[in-house]
Design a protein around this motif. Structure first.
Motif, PDB file in Angstrom:
ATOM      1  N   ALA A  52      -8.687   4.045  -2.019  1.00  0.00           N
ATOM      2  CA  ALA A  52      -9.792   4.610  -2.795  1.00  0.00           C
ATOM      3  C   ALA A  52      -9.343   5.051  -4.185  1.00  0.00           C
ATOM      4  O   ALA A  52     -10.164   5.139  -5.099  1.00  0.00           O
ATOM      5  CB  ALA A  52     -10.414   5.782  -2.049  1.00  0.00           C
ATOM      6  N   GLY A  53      -8.039   5.305  -4.359  1.00  0.00           N
ATOM      7  CA  GLY A  53      -7.514   5.725  -5.654  1.00  0.00           C
ATOM      8  C   GLY A  53      -6.968   4.608  -6.507  1.00  0.00           C
ATOM      9  O   GLY A  53      -6.493   4.854  -7.626  1.00  0.00           O
ATOM     10  N   MET A  99       0.827  -1.206   0.000  1.00  0.00           N
ATOM     11  CA  MET A  99       0.000   0.000   0.000  1.00  0.00           C
ATOM     12  C   MET A  99       0.863   1.258   0.000  1.00  0.00           C
ATOM     13  O   MET A  99       0.536   2.249  -0.677  1.00  0.00           O
ATOM     14  CB  MET A  99      -0.953  -0.020   1.192  1.00  0.00           C
ATOM     15  N   GLU A 100       1.968   1.236   0.724  1.00  0.00           N
ATOM     16  CA  GLU A 100       2.875   2.387   0.718  1.00  0.00           C
ATOM     17  C   GLU A 100       3.525   2.548  -0.657  1.00  0.00           C
ATOM     18  O   GLU A 100       3.672   3.666  -1.155  1.00  0.00           O
ATOM     19  CB  GLU A 100       3.941   2.220   1.800  1.00  0.00           C
ATOM     20  N   PHE A 101       3.905   1.437  -1.274  1.00  0.00           N
ATOM     21  CA  PHE A 101       4.468   1.481  -2.632  1.00  0.00           C
ATOM     22  C   PHE A 101       3.446   2.090  -3.589  1.00  0.00           C
ATOM     23  O   PHE A 101       3.791   2.944  -4.425  1.00  0.00           O
ATOM     24  CB  PHE A 101       4.848   0.067  -3.068  1.00  0.00           C
ATOM     25  N   GLN A 102       2.201   1.674  -3.473  1.00  0.00           N
ATOM     26  CA  GLN A 102       1.154   2.216  -4.335  1.00  0.00           C
ATOM     27  C   GLN A 102       0.981   3.710  -4.108  1.00  0.00           C
ATOM     28  O   GLN A 102       0.737   4.476  -5.046  1.00  0.00           O
ATOM     29  CB  GLN A 102      -0.159   1.470  -4.071  1.00  0.00           C
ATOM     30  N   ARG A 103       1.107   4.149  -2.876  1.00  0.00           N
ATOM     31  CA  ARG A 103       1.005   5.581  -2.570  1.00  0.00           C
ATOM     32  C   ARG A 103       2.135   6.364  -3.210  1.00  0.00           C
ATOM     33  O   ARG A 103       1.928   7.460  -3.768  1.00  0.00           O
ATOM     34  CB  ARG A 103       1.018   5.792  -1.049  1.00  0.00           C
ATOM     35  N   LEU A 104       3.342   5.807  -3.162  1.00  0.00           N
ATOM     36  CA  LEU A 104       4.520   6.512  -3.678  1.00  0.00           C
ATOM     37  C   LEU A 104       4.673   6.387  -5.190  1.00  0.00           C
ATOM     38  O   LEU A 104       5.134   7.322  -5.848  1.00  0.00           O
ATOM     39  CB  LEU A 104       5.784   5.967  -3.001  1.00  0.00           C
ATOM     40  N   TYR A 105       4.319   5.218  -5.728  1.00  0.00           N
ATOM     41  CA  TYR A 105       4.574   4.907  -7.143  1.00  0.00           C
ATOM     42  C   TYR A 105       3.293   4.353  -7.780  1.00  0.00           C
ATOM     43  O   TYR A 105       3.236   3.178  -8.172  1.00  0.00           O
ATOM     44  CB  TYR A 105       5.704   3.881  -7.265  1.00  0.00           C
ATOM     45  N   ARG A 145       3.203   4.163  10.640  1.00  0.00           N
ATOM     46  CA  ARG A 145       2.588   4.140   9.311  1.00  0.00           C
ATOM     47  C   ARG A 145       1.347   5.029   9.262  1.00  0.00           C
ATOM     48  O   ARG A 145       0.638   5.193  10.261  1.00  0.00           O
ATOM     49  CB  ARG A 145       2.224   2.719   8.913  1.00  0.00           C
ATOM     50  N   PRO A 146       1.060   5.577   8.083  1.00  0.00           N
ATOM     51  CA  PRO A 146      -0.150   6.373   7.913  1.00  0.00           C
ATOM     52  C   PRO A 146      -1.366   5.488   7.704  1.00  0.00           C
ATOM     53  O   PRO A 146      -1.262   4.254   7.593  1.00  0.00           O
ATOM     54  CB  PRO A 146       0.148   7.199   6.655  1.00  0.00           C
ATOM     55  N   ASP A 147      -2.509   6.109   7.601  1.00  0.00           N
ATOM     56  CA  ASP A 147      -3.749   5.431   7.238  1.00  0.00           C
ATOM     57  C   ASP A 147      -3.793   5.305   5.713  1.00  0.00           C
ATOM     58  O   ASP A 147      -3.669   6.304   5.008  1.00  0.00           O
ATOM     59  CB  ASP A 147      -4.932   6.260   7.746  1.00  0.00           C
ATOM     60  N   TYR A 148      -3.938   4.089   5.214  1.00  0.00           N
ATOM     61  CA  TYR A 148      -3.892   3.853   3.766  1.00  0.00           C
ATOM     62  C   TYR A 148      -5.272   3.795   3.127  1.00  0.00           C
ATOM     63  O   TYR A 148      -5.387   3.491   1.938  1.00  0.00           O
ATOM     64  CB  TYR A 148      -3.135   2.547   3.473  1.00  0.00           C
ATOM     65  N   ARG A 149      -6.312   4.101   3.864  1.00  0.00           N
ATOM     66  CA  ARG A 149      -7.654   3.955   3.289  1.00  0.00           C
ATOM     67  C   ARG A 149      -7.897   4.934   2.142  1.00  0.00           C
ATOM     68  O   ARG A 149      -8.565   4.587   1.165  1.00  0.00           O
ATOM     69  CB  ARG A 149      -8.700   4.080   4.397  1.00  0.00           C
ATOM     70  N   ALA A 150      -7.344   6.141   2.231  1.00  0.00           N
ATOM     71  CA  ALA A 150      -7.486   7.081   1.111  1.00  0.00           C
ATOM     72  C   ALA A 150      -6.696   6.598  -0.107  1.00  0.00           C
ATOM     73  O   ALA A 150      -7.142   6.753  -1.252  1.00  0.00           O
ATOM     74  CB  ALA A 150      -7.025   8.472   1.527  1.00  0.00           C
ATOM     75  N   VAL A 176     -11.579  -0.496  -2.559  1.00  0.00           N
ATOM     76  CA  VAL A 176     -10.922  -0.611  -3.868  1.00  0.00           C
ATOM     77  C   VAL A 176     -11.970  -1.012  -4.893  1.00  0.00           C
ATOM     78  O   VAL A 176     -12.555  -2.102  -4.807  1.00  0.00           O
ATOM     79  CB  VAL A 176      -9.786  -1.649  -3.840  1.00  0.00           C
ATOM     80  N   ALA A 177     -12.197  -0.162  -5.853  1.00  0.00           N
ATOM     81  CA  ALA A 177     -13.219  -0.435  -6.871  1.00  0.00           C
ATOM     82  C   ALA A 177     -12.922  -1.739  -7.590  1.00  0.00           C
ATOM     83  O   ALA A 177     -11.828  -1.937  -8.131  1.00  0.00           O
ATOM     84  CB  ALA A 177     -13.290   0.713  -7.868  1.00  0.00           C
TER      85      ALA A 177
END
Length: 282
Positions: free
Chosen positions: A205-206, A105-111, A197-202, A234-235
């Motif tokens: 959603a992307g 999830m962190e990888f998805q946030r960054l990249y 770690r942060p909250d990855y729920r936002a 996650v859609a």
């Protein structure tokens, strides 16, 4: 096992298969306090299809450099990106279990453009509570003071469904061996970083790529309700609850996990291939 130097550390990893360039590579991220051998069944299954499968040891675990102090999920995600760059893999299917799922999830946030699909197994998206952060820090202190042995035996019945410890003694021995073999400084640093770690729920959603959410039916650490929460954010995500498994369904019920992952992979288009320059006389 291979090694490569990235970001000032040496990363140990398995890199198998790769005979089918028309199949997107698969990168699998282990959890705490394990190592890349956690993914041995999936490595064997999918490499045998010709797909390139990469399973690294995270910073502080297995054959990868131990960095004491605090190692955040961001550190792990950036290590993975650097490893992919070193291996000339621009895009991959990215899967992780437990802490590995949070690193995904962190990888998805960054990249956000680098993953062609996601596997989120036995993990949770919310940030730790204050109590959760305190427990992780206390466990980190304990590992530094006592080592891994007592902790490993204590948590084994939660890592695997207790009935599988008796039914699958070789799997239980493997899980215990990974935990006992983890370096206390590496495990403690990861626990401290995970508490931040942060909250990855936002972030979830992307997500627009195909996503498989998977969980053992009897997982105590990250129960089915956590997987349902991820799926709902996650859609189009697919949820698979693996019967007869706890926190490590990929080892407890590998055939079920392999089948679900194969379904995810089967729906992916072939990776883009860069145009080759013309050869010969024009």
């Amino acid at each position: 096992m291979s090694t490569v130097n990235v970001k000032g550390i040496t990363v140990g990893y398995e890199d198998a298969g790769g005979d089918r360039p028309d199949l997107t590579p698969l990168l699998l991220v282990h959890g705490h306090p394990f190592d890349r051998s956690m993914w041995a069944p999936q490595l064997a299954t999918f490499a045998a299809t010709g797909r390139r499968v990469i399973a690294p040891d995270l910073r502080g675990y297995g054959e990868t450099t131990v960095v004491p102090g605090v190692v955040t999920l961001t550190d792990h995600a950036r290590d993975l990106a650097a490893l992919l760059d070193a291996l000339d893999v621009p895009r991959c299917v990215l899967g992780g279990l437990s802490m590995g799922g949070q690193i995904v999830m962190e990888f998805q946030r960054l990249y956000p453009g680098r993953a062609a699909a996601l596997l989120l197994a036995d993990t949770s998206a919310a940030a730790d509570t204050e109590d959760g952060r305190a427990r992780r820090r206390a466990t980190a202190d304990r590992l530094l003071a006592e080592g891994m042995d007592g902790y490993a035996h204590e948590v084994l019945p939660r890592m695997m469904a207790p009935y599988n410890i008796q039914a699958l003694p070789s799997v239980a021995a493997h899980v215990l061996r990974m935990m006992r073999g983890a370096h206390p400084e590496g495990a403690a640093a990861a626990l401290r970083g995970r508490a931040l770690r942060p909250d990855y729920r936002a972030t979830l959603a992307g997500v627009t790529v195909p996503t498989l959410v998977l969980v053992g039916a009897d997982d105590e650490f990250t129960p089915v309700i956590d997987a349902q929460d991820i799926q709902g954010r996650v859609a189009g995500a697919r949820l698979v609850v693996v019967p007869g498994a706890g926190h490590l369904p990929n080892l407890e019920r590998p055939d079920d996990v392999d089948a679900a992952l194969a379904d995810l992979l089967a729906g992916l288009p072939a990776p883009a291939v860069a145009a080759q320059p013309p050869t010969g006389n024009s």
